[in-house]
Design a protein around this motif. Structure first.
Motif, PDB file in Angstrom:
ATOM      1  N   GLU A 305      51.570  41.624  32.519  1.00 16.23           N
ATOM      2  CA  GLU A 305      51.316  42.862  33.028  1.00 16.23           C
ATOM      3  C   GLU A 305      49.864  42.903  33.244  1.00 16.23           C
ATOM      4  O   GLU A 305      49.015  43.416  34.158  1.00 16.23           O
ATOM      5  CB  GLU A 305      51.722  43.888  32.408  1.00 16.23           C
ATOM      6  CG  GLU A 305      53.395  44.329  32.494  1.00 16.23           C
ATOM      7  CD  GLU A 305      53.652  44.695  34.016  1.00 16.23           C
ATOM      8  OE1 GLU A 305      53.129  45.552  34.466  1.00 16.23           O
ATOM      9  OE2 GLU A 305      54.715  44.318  34.557  1.00 16.23           O
ATOM     10  N   ARG A 309      47.479  43.296  36.564  1.00 14.54           N
ATOM     11  CA  ARG A 309      46.420  44.585  36.931  1.00 14.54           C
ATOM     12  C   ARG A 309      45.175  44.110  36.975  1.00 14.54           C
ATOM     13  O   ARG A 309      44.259  44.708  37.822  1.00 14.54           O
ATOM     14  CB  ARG A 309      46.641  45.464  35.793  1.00 14.54           C
ATOM     15  CG  ARG A 309      46.146  46.633  35.622  1.00 14.54           C
ATOM     16  CD  ARG A 309      46.254  47.674  34.816  1.00 14.54           C
ATOM     17  NE  ARG A 309      47.823  48.127  34.703  1.00 14.54           N
ATOM     18  CZ  ARG A 309      48.501  48.840  33.995  1.00 14.54           C
ATOM     19  NH1 ARG A 309      47.642  49.380  32.992  1.00 14.54           N
ATOM     20  NH2 ARG A 309      49.696  49.451  34.188  1.00 14.54           N
ATOM     21  N   TYR A 310      44.734  43.159  36.302  1.00 14.86           N
ATOM     22  CA  TYR A 310      43.278  42.786  36.493  1.00 14.86           C
ATOM     23  C   TYR A 310      42.869  41.586  37.218  1.00 14.86           C
ATOM     24  O   TYR A 310      41.653  41.335  37.189  1.00 14.86           O
ATOM     25  CB  TYR A 310      42.764  42.477  35.073  1.00 14.86           C
ATOM     26  CG  TYR A 310      42.969  44.127  34.127  1.00 14.86           C
ATOM     27  CD1 TYR A 310      41.662  44.736  34.370  1.00 14.86           C
ATOM     28  CD2 TYR A 310      43.837  44.284  33.122  1.00 14.86           C
ATOM     29  CE1 TYR A 310      42.054  46.095  33.693  1.00 14.86           C
ATOM     30  CE2 TYR A 310      43.759  45.364  32.491  1.00 14.86           C
ATOM     31  CZ  TYR A 310      42.931  46.158  32.683  1.00 14.86           C
ATOM     32  OH  TYR A 310      43.051  47.397  31.794  1.00 14.86           O
TER      33      TYR A 310
END
Length: 311
Positions: A305, A309-310
């Motif tokens: 996750e 996201r990054y």
């Protein structure tokens, strides 16, 4: 009145591919364990040689004859040398993984294997200076902590098997980073099926002398065992065929789903393998071991996750 968008149903072909991927992946793992421990066939290098021989044969049939995917050619000696290096690392990881199955239950083997993202992040940081967000690195803490807890609570813990399994996991991660470096240019990139087509025969040439030297007279011993129990030949054939179909179904699932879906399915596959192996081999499992494995899987999910996201 606006109509709410509906989610398209998952095609049955995709579901079938996922089931085939799970079945071949878990099947080869359990059959490896059965052959190397319960059946008493104590030759992990020769077993890996059988796998790579089958991958060589089936890859040629699938790509050159059946045209499952277009044939991608090797364009230079440098590219071939890079593929050879990948093949050696890949081969080493599979051998170490098979050796570890002689000493460790599949459930613990899968718990250690779940730490692959940790080793990938470490190698990527030190080799190609690839830095992730701090939150991404933080999610690796439960991955490692879970394995430490699982190791302390594992009734069938074996130090040499543990070292071999850690080595196999690290080698798999190293191969993925190495592949990113060596085949990074657009002209050198090969899909996984074509890469296997070239890597498998190189692996066979490496494994053949290693088998003859380190597992002396294994061919004669196998023939003698097969005379006493002809099922051994079928076990080896089916096991080696599954080793190829793991790669084929992984490619097909990757092609028909998203990268995120593949990550989720991969995490779930490890958990399914643990449950099935415990039911099949009846190996003792402690509460601490299960908590450790659950923590590792949770860490891997959080890592996925955070990466999404990054990155």
């Amino acid at each position: 009145m606006t109509q709410q968008p509906t989610t398209a149903p998952i095609p049955w072909t995709t579901i079938g591919m996922v089931v085939a991927w799970y079945g071949s992946n878990i099947g080869v793992l359990l059959l490896n364990k059965y052959l190397l421990t319960n059946y008493g066939f104590k030759y992990p290098i020769f077993l890996t040689l059988c796998h790579m021989t089958a991958c060589t044969l089936f890859s040629y049939i699938a790509i050159a004859l059946m045209k499952v995917v277009p044939l991608q050619t090797v364009k230079s000696k440098v590219q071939f040398a890079k593929i050879s290096g990948l093949s050696v690392v890949f081969c080493f990881s599979v051998v170490c993984g098979n050796v570890s199955l002689r000493y460790l239950p599949v459930s613990f083997n899968q718990a250690i294997g779940a730490t692959t993202p940790f080793f990938t992040a470490v190698f990527a940081f030190f080799i190609i200076k690839k830095r992730e967000a701090w939150l991404t690195y933080t999610t690796l803490i439960p991955v490692v902590t879970g394995v430490i807890i699982a190791s302390g609570g594992e009734p069938s813990f074996h130090l040499f098997g543990f070292i071999m399994c850690i080595t196999a996991t690290a080698a798999r991660a190293f191969k993925s980073v190495l592949q990113e470096i060596l085949l990074s240019s657009e002209g050198e990139r090969l899909n996984s099926m074509n890469l296997l087509l070239y890597m498998a025969p190189i692996a066979v040439t490496c494994l053949l002398p290693a088998t003859l030297i380190m597992e002396e007279n294994v061919v004669g011993i196998t023939i003698d065992l097969a005379r006493k129990d002809v099922k051994l030949i079928w076990y080896l054939f089916f096991n080696s065929s599954l080793a190829y179909f793991v790669n084929l179904t992984n490619f097909l699932v990757t092609k028909h789903t998203s990268a995120l879906t593949l990550q989720v399915l991969g995490n779930a596959k490890g958990a399914v393998a643990v449950v099935v192996s415990i039911l099949m081999f009846k190996n003792p499992v402690s509460l601490m071991g299960m908590v450790g494995y659950a923590l590792t899987v949770l860490g891997v999910i959080l890592y996925s996750e955070a990466k999404k996201r990054y990155s």
